[in-house]
Design an enzyme around this catalytic site. Structure first.
Site, short mmCIF file in Angstrom:
data_model
loop_
_atom_site.label_atom_id
_atom_site.label_comp_id
_atom_site.label_asym_id
_atom_site.label_seq_id
_atom_site.Cartn_x
_atom_site.Cartn_y
_atom_site.Cartn_z
N SER A 1 0.86 -1.17 0.00
CA SER A 1 0.00 0.00 0.00
C SER A 1 0.90 1.23 0.00
O SER A 1 1.65 1.45 0.96
CB SER A 1 -0.89 -0.05 1.25
OG SER A 1 -1.65 1.13 1.37
N LYS B 1 -1.19 -1.07 -4.33
CA LYS B 1 -2.33 -0.22 -3.98
C LYS B 1 -1.84 1.22 -3.87
O LYS B 1 -0.85 1.49 -3.19
CB LYS B 1 -2.93 -0.72 -2.66
CG LYS B 1 -3.88 0.19 -1.93
CD LYS B 1 -4.67 -0.61 -0.90
CE LYS B 1 -4.71 0.06 0.45
NZ LYS B 1 -5.53 -0.69 1.42
N LYS C 1 -2.77 4.99 -2.68
CA LYS C 1 -3.70 5.84 -1.94
C LYS C 1 -4.03 7.04 -2.81
O LYS C 1 -3.12 7.63 -3.43
CB LYS C 1 -3.05 6.29 -0.63
CG LYS C 1 -2.87 5.15 0.37
CD LYS C 1 -4.20 4.69 0.93
CE LYS C 1 -3.99 3.66 2.03
NZ LYS C 1 -5.28 3.25 2.64
N ASP D 1 -7.08 3.26 -3.26
CA ASP D 1 -7.81 3.31 -1.99
C ASP D 1 -7.99 4.77 -1.59
O ASP D 1 -7.00 5.50 -1.43
CB ASP D 1 -7.04 2.55 -0.90
CG ASP D 1 -7.78 2.47 0.43
OD1 ASP D 1 -8.91 3.00 0.53
OD2 ASP D 1 -7.22 1.88 1.38
N GLU E 1 -11.01 0.98 -3.59
CA GLU E 1 -11.38 0.70 -2.20
C GLU E 1 -11.97 1.95 -1.54
O GLU E 1 -11.39 3.03 -1.61
CB GLU E 1 -10.11 0.23 -1.46
CG GLU E 1 -10.31 -0.19 -0.02
CD GLU E 1 -9.00 -0.71 0.60
OE1 GLU E 1 -8.05 -1.03 -0.15
OE2 GLU E 1 -8.93 -0.79 1.84
N ASP F 1 -13.87 -1.26 2.81
CA ASP F 1 -13.00 -1.43 3.98
C ASP F 1 -13.77 -0.85 5.18
O ASP F 1 -14.49 -1.59 5.88
CB ASP F 1 -11.67 -0.70 3.70
CG ASP F 1 -10.71 -0.61 4.88
OD1 ASP F 1 -11.10 -1.00 5.99
OD2 ASP F 1 -9.57 -0.12 4.71
N LYS G 1 -10.16 -6.48 7.89
CA LYS G 1 -9.15 -6.20 8.91
C LYS G 1 -9.75 -6.67 10.21
O LYS G 1 -10.78 -6.11 10.65
CB LYS G 1 -8.88 -4.70 8.99
CG LYS G 1 -8.25 -4.10 7.74
CD LYS G 1 -8.14 -2.59 7.86
CE LYS G 1 -7.50 -2.00 6.61
NZ LYS G 1 -7.59 -0.51 6.60
N GLY H 1 -4.29 -4.11 6.11
CA GLY H 1 -3.32 -3.86 7.17
C GLY H 1 -3.53 -2.50 7.78
O GLY H 1 -4.19 -1.63 7.18
O1 OSB Z 1 -7.21 1.94 4.38
O2 OSB Z 1 -6.11 0.17 4.24
C1 OSB Z 1 -6.24 1.30 4.70
C2 OSB Z 1 -3.18 2.12 6.84
C3 OSB Z 1 -3.76 2.88 7.82
C4 OSB Z 1 -5.10 3.15 7.76
C5 OSB Z 1 -5.87 2.65 6.71
C6 OSB Z 1 -5.30 1.87 5.73
C7 OSB Z 1 -3.92 1.62 5.79
C8 OSB Z 1 -3.18 0.88 4.76
C9 OSB Z 1 -1.89 0.25 5.21
O3 OSB Z 1 -3.50 0.83 3.60
C10 OSB Z 1 -1.67 -1.11 4.71
C11 OSB Z 1 -0.49 -1.74 5.42
O4 OSB Z 1 -0.57 -1.99 6.64
O5 OSB Z 1 0.50 -2.00 4.74
MG MG Z 2 -8.46 0.88 3.08
#
Ligand code: OSB
Ligand code: MG
Length: 386
Positions: free
Chosen positions: A144, A170, A172, A198, A223, A248, A272, A300
């Site tokens: 991510s 992924k 952001k 995401d 996402e 999510d 999660k 995660g």
């Molecule tokens: O939306 O998946 C998410 C980290 C903090 C808060 C929200 C998210 C995330 C990640 C991190 O995408 C994924 C990782 O732990 O590598």
């Molecule tokens: Mg997410």
């Protein structure tokens, strides 16, 4: 309650806060993290068998309402008193103990509930992954990538991720850092890399025309573009998008997964365990989705190696059929708090530790002692502040 071989007797709980700096700041649409404040738990039963667990709440209430400080309070005021000193029929019974007349605080509940599953695995002498019903020996791994200042900076990281072997990348996104960023990365990595975006609820349904532009880039999924309560609006957006939506934040329990299916709010679920209150709820969501032929994958929350062990165990279940956000330790930290650290093979797989009972990694207590800024103990021994 009669004791059976699976009866748990949680007796003592210690909470700690550690500070762990990320190698690189991680920015999502709702905030940025440079150093994690991580809540770790040590849970012991009446026989003195102990496990480590992690609460995934962040420092700020931007991803969800919980924070490390609300979780600390919820665990000490309401979760620990329900679980410590009372026999519990088995790890699958903890969820209901924590659900009755106790709303919210899923991350606080999950930390203790998942610890109870690990305790049961230790007692039974089996790997946590197998106690949960996991069947995989290796988990396909994604990365991510946080929001960057420029598309070029994101391209650089995406190319490095492709070279490292990640099975999914992924990105952001947020308004102002979306279409051009995704376009640049797709052009750089080529058509065969599994790419997704995401948005962490950064958009509203008024952005639908804008988001439809993302259909041009062959994304595996988008996402959580809209708000966590917006299942109806996600359904409206999904009708206008060719790209599958993955939820999510919106999926907080199995009932919300059923609502998603009924409404057509998405076609994939990111599970999660912390977000949904623990493993019992995660398994229920997994099963609801499996019955509907909807794939799930494990998200995660920038966990330390302890929380990661729980995610890897869960991701070994059969319907976790897409790569998880389960990057190796070195992606996040100069040094993790477990031995061995989590590693990824050149073809993007993380091995499920099946050679020892429990969470499968050893916890480096000396390292944790060095990182600890706060500690509190509950249970048999009187509450103590260190
Ligand atoms: O939306 O998946 C998410 C980290 C903090 C808060 C929200 C998210 C995330 C990640 C991190 O995408 C994924 C990782 O732990 O590598
Ligand atoms: Mg997410």
């Amino acid at each position: 309650m009669p004791d059976t071989p699976t009866t748990l007797h949680p007796a003592r709980l210690a909470l700690r806060e550690i500070r762990l700096p990320l190698k690189e700041a991680f920015r999502i649409s709702s905030g940025v993290v440079t150093e994690r404040r991580i809540l770790l738990l040590e849970l012991h039963d009446a026989d003195g068998i102990g496990v480590w667990a992690e609460c995934v709440a962040g420092e700020q209430p931007n991803y969800s309402a919980e924070t490390i400080d609300t979780a600390w309070h919820a665990i000490t005021a309401w979760v620990a008193p329900r679980v410590l000193g009372n026999p519990i029929a088995g790890p699958g019974a903890v969820h209901d103990v924590l659900a009755r007349d106790f709303r919210g605080h899923p991350m606080a509940k999950a930390a203790v509930e998942m610890g109870c599953w690990a305790l049961a695995a230790e007692r039974a002498g089996v790997p946590l992954a197998r106690l949960l019903g996991g069947t995989r020996t290796h988990i396909a791994t994604g990365i991510s990538l946080g929001i960057q200042a420029t598309p070029d900076a994101l391209v650089e990281r995406a190319l490095a991720a492709r070279a490292a072997g990640y099975r999914k990348i992924k990105l952001k996104i947020q308004p102002g850092a979306d279409v051009e960023y995704v376009r640049a990365v797709r052009a750089a990595v080529g058509p065969d890399v599994a790419l997704m975006a995401d948005a962490n609820s950064g958009y509203t349904i008024d952005d639908a025309d804008h988001l439809v532009q993302l259909d041009a880039f062959g994304l595996t999924m988008i996402e959580q573009p809209l708000g966590r309560e917006d299942l109806v609006q996600h359904a409206e957006l999904q009708r206008r998008l060719a790209t599958p939506l993955c939820l999510d934040e919106s999926i907080t329990d199995a009932d919300r997964a059923r609502d998603m299916l009924t409404l057509g709010s998405g076609r994939i679920v990111n599970i999660k365990p912390g977000r949904v209150g623990g493993f019992t709820s995660s398994l229920a969501i997994h099963d609801v989705c499996q019955a509907a032929d909807v794939p799930v994958w494990c998200g995660g929350m920038l966990e330390s190696g302890i929380g990661r062990a729980y995610n890897v165990a869960l991701a070994s279940l059969p319907n976790f059929s897409m790569p998880g956000d389960l990057s190796p330790s070195a992606r996040y930290w100069a040094r993790d708090v477990v031995t061995p650290e989590w590693t990824m093979s050149a073809d993007g797989m993380v091995a499920v530790p099946l050679d020892r009972p429990g969470i499968g990694v050893q916890v480096d207590v000396d390292r944790i002692d060095d990182l600890t800024v706060r500690r509190e103990v509950f249970g048999e021994r009187r509450a103590a502040h260190v």
